[in-house]
Scaffold this active site. Structure first.
Site, PDB file in Angstrom:
ATOM      1  N   GLY A   1       0.610  -4.558  14.829  1.00  0.00           N
ATOM      2  CA  GLY A   1      -0.729  -5.120  14.746  1.00  0.00           C
ATOM      3  C   GLY A   1      -1.745  -4.059  14.386  1.00  0.00           C
ATOM      4  N   GLY A   2      -2.943  -4.193  14.946  1.00  0.00           N
ATOM      5  CA  GLY A   2      -4.014  -3.254  14.634  1.00  0.00           C
ATOM      6  C   GLY A   2      -3.641  -1.819  14.942  1.00  0.00           C
TER       7      GLY A   2
ATOM      8  N   GLY B   1      -0.251  14.720 -20.539  1.00  0.00           N
ATOM      9  CA  GLY B   1      -1.249  14.699 -19.472  1.00  0.00           C
ATOM     10  C   GLY B   1      -0.682  15.215 -18.173  1.00  0.00           C
ATOM     11  N   ALA B   2       0.614  15.011 -17.987  1.00  0.00           N
ATOM     12  CA  ALA B   2       1.237  15.460 -16.743  1.00  0.00           C
ATOM     13  C   ALA B   2       1.159  16.981 -16.615  1.00  0.00           C
ATOM     14  CB  ALA B   2       2.681  14.987 -16.681  1.00  0.00           C
TER      15      ALA B   2
END
Lengths: 665, 542
Positions: free
Chosen positions: B205-206, B440-441
């Site tokens: 849960g939270g 770009g890498a």
């Protein structure tokens, strides 16, 4: 001081060749290049593409790539090697051992080009290379031979028939073979059929010649061989014997020279027969005549290897001759410089073949990997290591998994053995599984130490397979103490900034299911470990980063290696050759361990895993087939050996695929 | 379990309280309804606190293969070092019979305090599953907040050992408020002190958002779970059949979701490894990367590296072999070893100093960058930058992974995270290009252009826009003799020179000398000072 290393080659050499090509790889290529360098001869290496950064390539003056990784396309590729010879203008070719070393076709082609083959001439290679022919020649030269069938066996049924005539046990072997490949021992008709099939396949793939022969198998013999050296002028010498009885699957593991078993008379008789055989085939160059010797010192001719032998260094050690130097001289046509009376037996030499293989599986199944750390024990005197690899090298499935030949020398056998122990303990090999645990056990085994050995040594001494070193109570304490000291050193180091902590440590150390409570205290580099009321003092100049742990335990010097040390207290130590897994925990962690759930290992009996890397050469089942326990599923070929894989339980086959290391089949 | 031991530990806290109350004690006695002196009540409460939910529940905890909250702290911390806070705190709920005496446990469902790991200060909380299933009450949250506040003030890491069934339902919104208080502190502490979560039981849960906000989340195999909603809710909402283990076990989170950074065999294994991990970390963002005693020679040559990169550029090798060879004693604490394996990240030491290692892994998907590996790398780089840990980057990257799956998944914005992280980092950055650095890498992987301090190329390096074949197909589209053009391209670009002549790499080095060079550079860069422009905070493309 390393007699076996430095003495052989004199300072000035008569002119031989300007440039030699070495048609081989690995340690033997390096070995030949070394002598060539001493003789001032330029060298050419050949290599496959995966070997392009191998040690032998770097050592040679020139290198030529002769094809892709599989040996049939590179090191056995005669066309490419012939081209390399022409391209580099090499005047002679040294073939090393294996590959093309006993290939008469190759020798012929070289001769046709006017290039010298450093080895015997074609006639001798042919005569001795064929086991059937060699036996006939040996008989004629009055050499003792083994009873058997002197002809080619046509098929499995004929094999069974002949075997029946000779009487079991029989040996089925490749007519063209050597090195244990294509060789099977059979004790009954069924094994003969199976052996025939395997041997012919192996012979075909290893030598391109599937002819087989059968002979009487001499049970429990020793394997002793005579090194011969002959020139082109009819002179021949025998350079004493090498005892190569310690074998697994007909491949040698530990060799020594001289043999503990031979008396001078037998030695001379064997030497003289070997020389007479060499003369009978007009042999020139270095060669080896192998004999089987039974317990009564009767010896029988086995075969003649018309090449430099793997284990030649031990002969070099005791005779002071450099065999490669001799071979090159002889090939150039020089006469032998020595007489038989000049050949000494100086001291004792032992050779251990260090292999990348797992000794816990049938005394050694090949393993592969990258040598992440590698350190040869060359810091020790009287140690010679012939290797063709270095840190970072890959042991691949394509070639022989030998890492090196570790040779130690001493005035006496005892001295050489002691040195071998030390050398094995100081040898650092990480990244591949290796057989040092087995080698280390063999050389200290009472039967080996007393010289009571035969080719059946391993199966007799370890009937249930090799299990590693069995610890005595004292050794167990040493091991526990070392692990505890190591643990404390590591713990203390991570608290370095707290100043010197000299408090008591209470540890719990686990070693093969035994649990020990240890008390440790430290003063400087000295650790006092209390084990079951006994005090063990551990000291020495070691640190946590070095591969070797030279430790003094209760005043006794030991060389251990720490193979693994984890945050969770796991420590793996190599001790007396064998690696032992320990777990060191604080008293509290050990106490709380009882709450930890036990993890159930995966049931793998329904999965067939190859015990070694290799390629599948035959699959005997189809998906959907029902197989019985023990039934053959497939045949794996690895490092030129064929291995049958069988089902672990009765089951149904799901699917099949290609394998690589430990892949599912 | 030796409880007397803890009593002894905590007596020095109690001694202060003891002397204060001593005067009142005599008077108080005659009004006491329980007929016990304060001193006796203190003793009783301490005893109760030490037994948590009681022997039965402790036995049940052990039976599940789990240790108790206190046993865990004892293993995690140095002997005799734990100082406990808030042992007398009790929950304040008065609904559903919670006010009853037998429902009050001194300390409630969490043990908090501070202690030492190898002598270095750390704040810890350990949730106690034996008390109301470790559920989080207002008091429980308050205890955690207290140690977090103090940890930030003094500058020491926070380690949370999570073993909690979730919110204390009886307390309603009080419990939710408690979670939020913790979340806020997790966020405030982020980048100030290292925060580590070790999940040792349920965390659902939270509650899962606290570990998610911390720097590292570790799990214990087979006994820990992390999920937003359990299998029952999943079944009723999406009609999926799934077990706890499949939904949120250690394997799922370390291989599929990337939520957890590493999993360990059992409680003991996990805690011992956590101690070891802690040694790599500085205590706060004001601390330099720690330096330990080092026995591995700083100028050690690594001959194996000269041959590790295969000649064929299509052939793989293991980047871990390079990492192990270079770092001290081959010790590498890998983060997320089973997730996005095409990038390798983790901690090691160089000449004793902690460094962060980032490396493309040619063995997996050719070492390309994809969504998962970019995010994995980015988060690691940002941690190192936040905590003054130098970053060493090994580059062998053929580019970003192409394809619809990646584009639809947003490789552009996820890839940008790694770029962003390397660019903003001001810690010492050393880069070694071992082979490919394409497109770009190349820029992304801690290039010179992103303020790399020292950038090396091995002789096998190829810094180019793309591989020869692809490049030639574009440059010489439709032209003859492509093979010749390809050879020319290889000659021109498939080597380290184009980058070296422009100063984009500082030197071309022999691989075997890499360790030596890096150790030397780190010493020089230890005094590096670099700051980014003032900003409220940057806006990383999340």
């Amino acid at each position: 001081q390393n007699k076996c290393l430095n003495r052989p080659v004199p300072f000035s050499f008569p002119q031989t060749f300007d440039k030699i090509l070495i048609a081989n790889r690995g340690e033997i290529a390096c070995r030949v290049i070394k002598t060539c360098k001493k003789m001032g001869i330029k060298t050419v290496a050949v290599h496959s593409d995966v070997d392009s950064s191998a040690v032998h390539v770097k050592m040679a003056d020139e290198a030529v790539c002769v094809g892709p990784a599989p040996t049939s396309k590179s090191y056995l590729n005669m066309d490419a090697i012939m081209n390399a010879v022409k391209q580099t203008g090499a005047q002679a070719v040294h073939p090393g051992y294996g590959f093309l070393s006993e290939n008469k076709e190759f020798a012929k082609r070289l001769a046709a080009e006017g290039v010298t083959f450093i080895g015997p001439d074609t006639h001798a290679i042919q005569a001795m290379g064929d086991k059937i022919e060699s036996k006939l020649i040996a008989k004629a030269a009055k050499v003792n031979t083994i009873p058997g069938f002197d002809g080619v066996v046509k098929d499995a049924e004929e094999a069974v028939k002949i075997a029946g005539e000779i009487g079991y046990p029989v040996m089925i072997k490749a007519s063209a073979g050597g090195g244990g490949k294509g060789m099977r021992i059979s004790w009954n008709d069924e094994e003969t059929r199976e052996g025939f099939r395997f041997s012919s396949q192996e012979a075909a793939s290893s030598f391109g010649d599937d002819r087989l022969l059968i002979e009487k198998f001499i049970d429990n013999p020793r394997h002793i061989e005579i090194q011969v050296l002959a020139d082109k002028h009819g002179n021949a010498l025998w350079l004493n014997e090498r005892e190569c009885s310690i074998q697994r699957r007909n491949q040698k593991v530990v060799e020594e020279a001289p043999s503990t078993f031979l008396d001078p008379d037998t030695r001379r008789a064997m030497g003289e027969q070997a020389v007479s055989l060499a003369k009978a085939v007009k042999y020139s160059s270095a060669g080896t005549v192998e004999f089987l010797v039974d317990s009564q010192k009767n010896f029988y001719f086995l075969e003649m290897n018309t090449r430099l032998q793997v284990e030649h260094p031990i002969t070099e050690c005791i005779t002071g001759l450099d065999l490669v130097h001799q071979m090159i001289r002889i090939a150039k046509g020089y006469k032998l410089q020595q007489k038989q009376s000049d050949i000494p037996i100086n001291g004792w030499a032992i050779e251990s073949r260090v292999y990348a293989e797992d000794p816990y599986k049938s005394f050694g199944l090949p393993s592969i990997g990258r040598l992440s750390q590698y350190q040869e024990p060359l810091n020790l005197p009287n140690v010679r290591v012939d290797s063709g690899i270095q840190e970072g090298s890959d042991i691949s499935i394509y070639y022989d998994p030998m890492i090196s030949k570790l040779v130690t020398y001493g005035k006496t056998r005892e001295e050489a053995l002691k040195k071998m122990e030390e050398a094995l303990d100081n040898y650092v090999i990480r990244g591949v599984t290796h057989n040092i645990p087995l080698l280390r056990e063999i050389i200290v085994h009472p039967r080996f130490v007393s010289g009571d050995i035969s080719t059946k040594f391993l199966p007799e001494v370890y009937p249930d397979g090799f299990k590693g070193h069995m610890l005595t109570a004292g050794e167990r304490r040493e091991l526990l103490a070392t692990a505890a000291a190591l643990y404390v050193a590591a713990q203390l180091r991570s608290q370095k900034f707290l100043g010197d902590l000299s408090r008591q440590w209470e540890l719990c150390v686990e070693l093969d299911k035994g649990v020990h409570m240890l008390g440790v205290s430290r003063a400087g580099n000295n650790y006092t470990v209390e084990i079951d009321g006994e005090k063990v003092e551990v000291s020495g100049e070691w640190n946590l980063a070095s591969a070797l742990l030279p430790i003094t335990i209760n005043g006794k010097h030991r060389n251990l290696q720490c193979l693994l040390r984890t945050a969770a207290g796991e420590i793996t130590l190599q001790y007396l050759g064998t690696s032992f897994k320990l777990r060191v925990l604080s008293k509290l962690a050990a106490y709380l361990s009882k709450h930890m759930p036990e993890k159930i290992p995966e049931d793998t009996s329904s999965i067939l895993r190859s015990p070694m890397p290799g390629s599948v050469v035959a699959v005997s089942v189809k998906p959907g087939d029902n197989v019985a326990e023990g039934q053959e599923i497939c045949v794996i070929e690895a490092m030129k050996m064929q291995n049958s894989m069988t089902a672990a339980k009765t089951a149904k086959v799901n699917s099949g695929q290609d394998i690589s290391y430990l892949d599912l089949v | 379990m030796d409880y007397i031991y803890q009593v002894r530990l905590t007596t020095h806290i109690s001694s202060a309280i003891g002397s204060l109350t001593h005067a009142l004690l005599q008077n108080a006695r005659c009004y006491s309804v329980s007929h016990l002196s304060v001193q006796e009540r203190i003793e009783q409460k301490r005893k109760a606190a030490l037994t948590g939910g009681g022997q039965l529940r402790i036995a049940a905890q052990h039976k599940r293969g789990k240790l108790t909250a206190r046993e865990r702290l004892e293993l995690l911390l140095d002997p005799d070092s734990f100082v406990e806070y808030d042992m007398f705190v009790e929950h304040r709920c008065s609904d559903f019979g919670m006010e009853a005496d037998h429902n009050k446990y001194p300390g409630d469902s969490v043990v908090t305090g501070q202690g030492r790991i190898n002598g270095r200060l750390v704040y810890v909380f350990s949730q106690d599953f034996t008390v109301f299933g470790g559920s989080l009450s207002g008091a429980h949250a308050q205890k955690i907040c207290k140690i977090m506040d103090q940890a930030m003030m003094v500058g020491a890491p926070v380690i949370g050992l999570n073993d909690s069934g979730g919110a204390r339902i009886q307390e309603g919104v009080e419990s939710l408020a408690g979670y939020a208080d913790i979340f806020l502190r997790n966020v405030m502490a982020s980048g100030v002190v290292p925060q580590i979560s070790l999940i040792m039981g349920p965390c659902a849960g939270g509650a899962v958002y606290s570990p998610a906000l911390t720097d590292f989340t570790f799990m214990v195999k087979d006994t820990s779970y992390l999920f937003i909603t359990g299998p029952d809710v999943v079944k009723s909402v999406t009609n999926e059949d799934v077990t706890q283990e499949e939904l949120g076990g250690a394997k799922t989170h370390t291989t599929v979701s990337g939520v957890a950074h590493r999993a360990f065999e059992n409680d003991i294994d996990a805690l011992l490894n956590l101690r070891n991990f802690f040694n790599f970390l500085p205590l706060s963002n004001k601390d330099p990367a720690p330096v330990t005693e080092c026995h591995d020679p700083r100028d050690r040559l690594v001959p194996g590296l000269d041959t590790i990169v295969p000649f064929e550029s299509t052939k793989a090798y293991d980047m871990l072999d390079i990492v192990h060879g270079i770092v001290d004693e081959r010790e590498f604490f890998e983060i997320m070893p089973n997730y996005a394996k095409n990038i390798v990240v983790g901690f090691a030491r160089m000449n004793g100093r902690t460094v962060g290692i980032v490396g493309n892994q040619p063995k997996v998907a050719s070492g390309c960058l994809d969504i998962n590996s970019s995010v994995k790398g980015a988060r690691f780089v940002r941690f190192c930058d936040a905590f003054n840990i130098p970053i060493i980057t090994f580059v062998d990257v053929p580019g970003f992974l192409p394809g619809t799956a990646q584009e639809y998944g947003g490789i552009i914005r996820h890839g940008a995270k790694l770029l962003y992280a390397f660019a903003e980092a001001t810690v010492p950055k050393i880069t070694v290009i071992t082979r490919k650095a394409y497109g770009g890498a190349y820029d992304v992987m801690s290039s010179k252009h992103l303020r790399g301090d020292v950038n090396y190329a091995w002789p096998s390096a190829e810094v180019a826009v793309m591989g020869a074949k692809g490049a030639v197909q574009i440059i010489f589209r439709g032209k003859e003799n492509q093979a010749e053009a390809e050879a020319e391209y290889v000659e021109k670009f498939a080597n380290p020179f184009p980058a070296a002549v422009r100063g984009f790499v500082d030197d071309i080095i022999q691989p075997s000398t890499t360790r030596k060079r890096i150790c030397r550079d780190l010493e020089v860069l230890a005094s590096k000072k670099q700051t980014n422009p003032w900003k409220k905070h940057a806006n990383i493309p999340l």
